[in-house]
Design a protein around this motif. Structure first.
Motif, PDB file in Angstrom:
ATOM      1  N   GLN A  13      -2.483   2.907   5.329  1.00 46.79           N
ATOM      2  CA  GLN A  13      -3.895   2.873   4.950  1.00 46.79           C
ATOM      3  C   GLN A  13      -4.626   4.181   5.227  1.00 46.79           C
ATOM      4  O   GLN A  13      -5.671   4.448   4.655  1.00 46.79           O
ATOM      5  N   ALA A  14      -4.069   4.979   6.148  1.00 48.55           N
ATOM      6  CA  ALA A  14      -4.670   6.299   6.441  1.00 48.55           C
ATOM      7  C   ALA A  14      -3.526   7.293   6.625  1.00 48.55           C
ATOM      8  O   ALA A  14      -2.429   6.885   6.993  1.00 48.55           O
ATOM      9  N   PRO A  15      -3.791   8.582   6.378  1.00 45.33           N
ATOM     10  CA  PRO A  15      -2.706   9.549   6.544  1.00 45.33           C
ATOM     11  C   PRO A  15      -2.272   9.636   8.010  1.00 45.33           C
ATOM     12  O   PRO A  15      -3.136   9.608   8.890  1.00 45.33           O
ATOM     13  N   PRO A  16      -0.983   9.736   8.287  1.00 47.13           N
ATOM     14  CA  PRO A  16      -0.549   9.976   9.668  1.00 47.13           C
ATOM     15  C   PRO A  16      -1.037  11.367  10.098  1.00 47.13           C
ATOM     16  O   PRO A  16      -1.238  12.245   9.249  1.00 47.13           O
ATOM     17  N   GLN A  17      -1.214  11.556  11.417  1.00 47.58           N
ATOM     18  CA  GLN A  17      -1.581  12.906  11.899  1.00 47.58           C
ATOM     19  C   GLN A  17      -0.505  13.908  11.494  1.00 47.58           C
ATOM     20  O   GLN A  17      -0.781  15.040  11.152  1.00 47.58           O
ATOM     21  N   ASN A  53      16.503  -8.253   1.447  1.00 47.80           N
ATOM     22  CA  ASN A  53      15.063  -8.349   1.212  1.00 47.80           C
ATOM     23  C   ASN A  53      14.502  -6.971   0.865  1.00 47.80           C
ATOM     24  O   ASN A  53      15.094  -5.949   1.203  1.00 47.80           O
ATOM     25  N   ASP A  54      13.341  -6.947   0.239  1.00 50.70           N
ATOM     26  CA  ASP A  54      12.643  -5.675  -0.006  1.00 50.70           C
ATOM     27  C   ASP A  54      12.234  -5.071   1.339  1.00 50.70           C
ATOM     28  O   ASP A  54      11.923  -5.802   2.273  1.00 50.70           O
ATOM     29  N   PRO A  55      12.202  -3.719   1.426  1.00 49.66           N
ATOM     30  CA  PRO A  55      11.693  -3.122   2.671  1.00 49.66           C
ATOM     31  C   PRO A  55      10.215  -3.467   2.852  1.00 49.66           C
ATOM     32  O   PRO A  55       9.459  -3.447   1.878  1.00 49.66           O
ATOM     33  N   GLU A  56       9.818  -3.804   4.083  1.00 46.77           N
ATOM     34  CA  GLU A  56       8.387  -3.979   4.366  1.00 46.77           C
ATOM     35  C   GLU A  56       7.769  -2.586   4.482  1.00 46.77           C
ATOM     36  O   GLU A  56       8.467  -1.647   4.843  1.00 46.77           O
ATOM     37  N   SER A  57       6.481  -2.466   4.218  1.00 44.23           N
ATOM     38  CA  SER A  57       5.812  -1.158   4.335  1.00 44.23           C
ATOM     39  C   SER A  57       5.012  -1.066   5.622  1.00 44.23           C
ATOM     40  O   SER A  57       4.447  -2.070   6.051  1.00 44.23           O
ATOM     41  N   PRO A  58       4.917   0.132   6.226  1.00 43.95           N
ATOM     42  CA  PRO A  58       4.052   0.276   7.407  1.00 43.95           C
ATOM     43  C   PRO A  58       2.589   0.363   6.972  1.00 43.95           C
ATOM     44  O   PRO A  58       2.287   0.916   5.911  1.00 43.95           O
ATOM     45  N   ALA A  59       1.683  -0.176   7.795  1.00 41.59           N
ATOM     46  CA  ALA A  59       0.258  -0.100   7.462  1.00 41.59           C
ATOM     47  C   ALA A  59      -0.393   1.078   8.184  1.00 41.59           C
ATOM     48  O   ALA A  59      -1.388   1.624   7.730  1.00 41.59           O
ATOM     49  N   LEU A  67       8.351   6.799  -1.923  1.00 37.57           N
ATOM     50  CA  LEU A  67       6.896   6.974  -2.104  1.00 37.57           C
ATOM     51  C   LEU A  67       6.190   5.616  -2.100  1.00 37.57           C
ATOM     52  O   LEU A  67       5.091   5.480  -1.561  1.00 37.57           O
ATOM     53  N   ARG A  68       6.860   4.613  -2.673  1.00 40.22           N
ATOM     54  CA  ARG A  68       6.276   3.263  -2.678  1.00 40.22           C
ATOM     55  C   ARG A  68       6.139   2.737  -1.247  1.00 40.22           C
ATOM     56  O   ARG A  68       5.125   2.143  -0.878  1.00 40.22           O
ATOM     57  N   TRP A  69       7.172   2.983  -0.432  1.00 43.78           N
ATOM     58  CA  TRP A  69       7.144   2.539   0.964  1.00 43.78           C
ATOM     59  C   TRP A  69       5.993   3.232   1.714  1.00 43.78           C
ATOM     60  O   TRP A  69       5.237   2.593   2.440  1.00 43.78           O
ATOM     61  N   LEU A  70       5.841   4.545   1.474  1.00 44.45           N
ATOM     62  CA  LEU A  70       4.792   5.322   2.150  1.00 44.45           C
ATOM     63  C   LEU A  70       3.390   4.896   1.712  1.00 44.45           C
ATOM     64  O   LEU A  70       2.431   5.014   2.474  1.00 44.45           O
ATOM     65  N   SER A  71       3.285   4.375   0.488  1.00 49.11           N
ATOM     66  CA  SER A  71       1.952   4.063  -0.047  1.00 49.11           C
ATOM     67  C   SER A  71       1.311   2.880   0.677  1.00 49.11           C
ATOM     68  O   SER A  71       0.128   2.609   0.500  1.00 49.11           O
TER      69      SER A  71
END
Ligand SMILES: [Zn+2]
Length: 463
Positions: free
Chosen positions: A421-425, A197-203, A414-418
């Motif tokens: 929804q907000a930048p990590p600390q 499967n495609d990797p899921e992205s973190p929100a 980069l696609r996974w990171l996109s």
């Protein structure tokens, strides 16, 4: 204050181990072996930086040895807690850890015979029996639901699309009623693959650890099937063998999938295919029982009129050493798929020793080749390769098919990171060689303007 310490995969791709401490408790995320150069291997032998008996739990992202292969040593040296992993990862570790131990034992015996070890007498890092002890401490966790480890730690796994069972982890760390969400990417796979499967992205993530294996490059464009068809047809015409060092987990099944497709489409001659790895044979069987992890449709041939997706025309599974050695006598064109994937050990070595001096043959590199491995030496155009203490001349063609990689390329990372929804600390780049780490840092800074840290080995950060 909670704390994370980088005990491995910091400035290098192997040895993944991250220690998270909160409320006086210690959780280790992954417990990998360092692999590659002599210096990295040496780290596996050094005294562990903290007493393993003081670690409360281990949780795993996936079964690869560079994420799990230190477990038997950790248990041998006093770790007594549960090792949390999903069902597929648990079953894969049941195959991979004893195999890793077996290779360690074989190498120690060989070193004793050839008298080249720095230990006297040469010792394995751990034995098969010790790997069984580690397996007894495994506890299965759900594939995708949240799982509470303790009041301090709760974990939710998501599909990482890298190998069977592979996950990235959302770890909620609670200390003094403050909650911090730490995301561990584990190893990330590719998008649009035929099996996984495609990797899921973190929100969302407060702290993010992102792998960087291919942080400095994308995989070449173009079809893996086309290149495979071309290389196999040309090698067969010359009367040579195609030798493929492949990881038993996933790369072998992906090759089987493509070969079956090329056979169906009559794009390659019908050649005998040797799957010369007892582990690859066992792992292939696991695909039938873990449908949640892949897209393959297994069906009864007589009902559908179609072959199963991994069913080749002339496949020879060679679990026994005797059968493996007999492949050396095959003089007509054939395909040999054998482990290990970076030619650091295993049966692939005797196939390379036999076929590398033959200019009609081809060695196909299909996965990541870490610095210091024989696979990397071949990739870099070595004229000779040291195998079993001998210098073997490299006359066979060496072809790399980057398209078959199990790791996300730079744009896929980069696609996974996109998805966030907000930048990590804070974002930590791990699991990469220095050039890949700095290059990915620049790409992330340019695209997302985030705070990026490249942690050093044994460095700690409070949060
Ligand atoms: Zn991996």
């Amino acid at each position: 204050m909670a704390k994370i310490t980088f005990l491995g995969a910091a400035g290098t791709v192997t040895g993944s181990k991250y220690l998270v401490e909160a409320g006086g408790k210690r959780l280790l995320v992954d417990c990998g072996l360092f692999e590659g150069s002599k210096e990295l291997n040496q780290r596996n032998w050094e005294k562990f930086s903290i007493d393993p008996a003081t670690i409360d739990w281990v949780v795993l992202t996936h079964a690869h040895i560079d994420h799990t292969g230190y477990l038997p040593r950790l248990v041998r040296d006093g770790f007594r807690g549960p090792i949390y992993a999903n069902a597929a990862t648990h079953e894969l570790c049941g195959l991979l850890l004893p195999d890793s131990a077996h290779l360690q034992e074989e190498e120690a015996q060989f070193a004793a015979k050839k008298k080249y070890s720095s230990h006297n007498p040469p010792l394995p890092l751990y034995t098969v029996v010790e790997s069984q002890h580690a397996l007894q401490q495994f506890r299965e966790i759900p594939r995708s639901e949240a799982f509470t480890i303790s009041p301090q730690f709760s974990v939710r796994p998501h599909d990482a699309g890298h190998i069977l069972g592979s996950s990235w982890l959302e770890l909620t760390v609670t200390e003094n009623s403050k909650q911090t969400l730490v995301v561990f990417s584990g190893d990330l796979g590719r998008y649009g693959q035929p099996i996984l499967n495609d990797p899921e992205s973190p929100a969302r993530a407060d702290f993010l650890l992102c792998e960087s294996t291919y942080g400095d490059r994308d995989h070449p464009a173009g079809s893996a099937a086309d290149i495979l068809a071309d290389v196999i047809s040309r090698t067969a015409k010359r009367g040579g063998a195609v030798v493929i060092p492949a990881f038993a987990v996933d790369r072998t099944q992906l090759l089987m999938y493509y070969l079956r497709e090329l056979e169906d489409e009559r794009r390659i001659p019908h050649l005998p295919v040797y799957i010369d790895s007892p582990m690859a044979i066992n792992v292939t069987a696991l695909y039938g029982s873990h449908h949640e992890d892949h897209r393959l449709q297994f069906q009864r041939e007589e009902q559908s009129g179609k072959r199963d997706p991994l069913n080749l025309l002339q496949v020879h599974l060679t679990p026994s050493v005797e059968d493996s050695k007999k492949i050396n006598d095959v003089v007509s064109p054939c395909i040999i798929i054998s482990a290990s994937g970076m030619a650091t050990g295993g049966r692939i070595l005797h196939h390379l020793a036999r076929r590398l001096p033959d200019s009609r043959s081809t060695v196909l590199l299909v996965g990541y080749q870490a610095e210091g491995t024989r696979g990397r030496a071949l990739q870099d155009g070595a004229q000779y390769l040291r195998i079993f203490g001998e210098e073997v001349p490299v006359r066979a063609q060496v072809v790399e098919i980057g398209q078959l990689s199990a790791h996300a390329g730079r744009s896929e990372l980069l696609r996974w990171l996109s998805g966030l929804q907000a930048p990590p600390q804070q974002t930590f780049l791990v699991h990469g060689e220095p050039a890949a780490l700095t290059s990915l840092r620049e790409a992330i800074a340019a695209q997302f303007h985030w705070n990026i840290t490249i942690p050093a080995w044994l460095q700690s950060f409070g949060f």
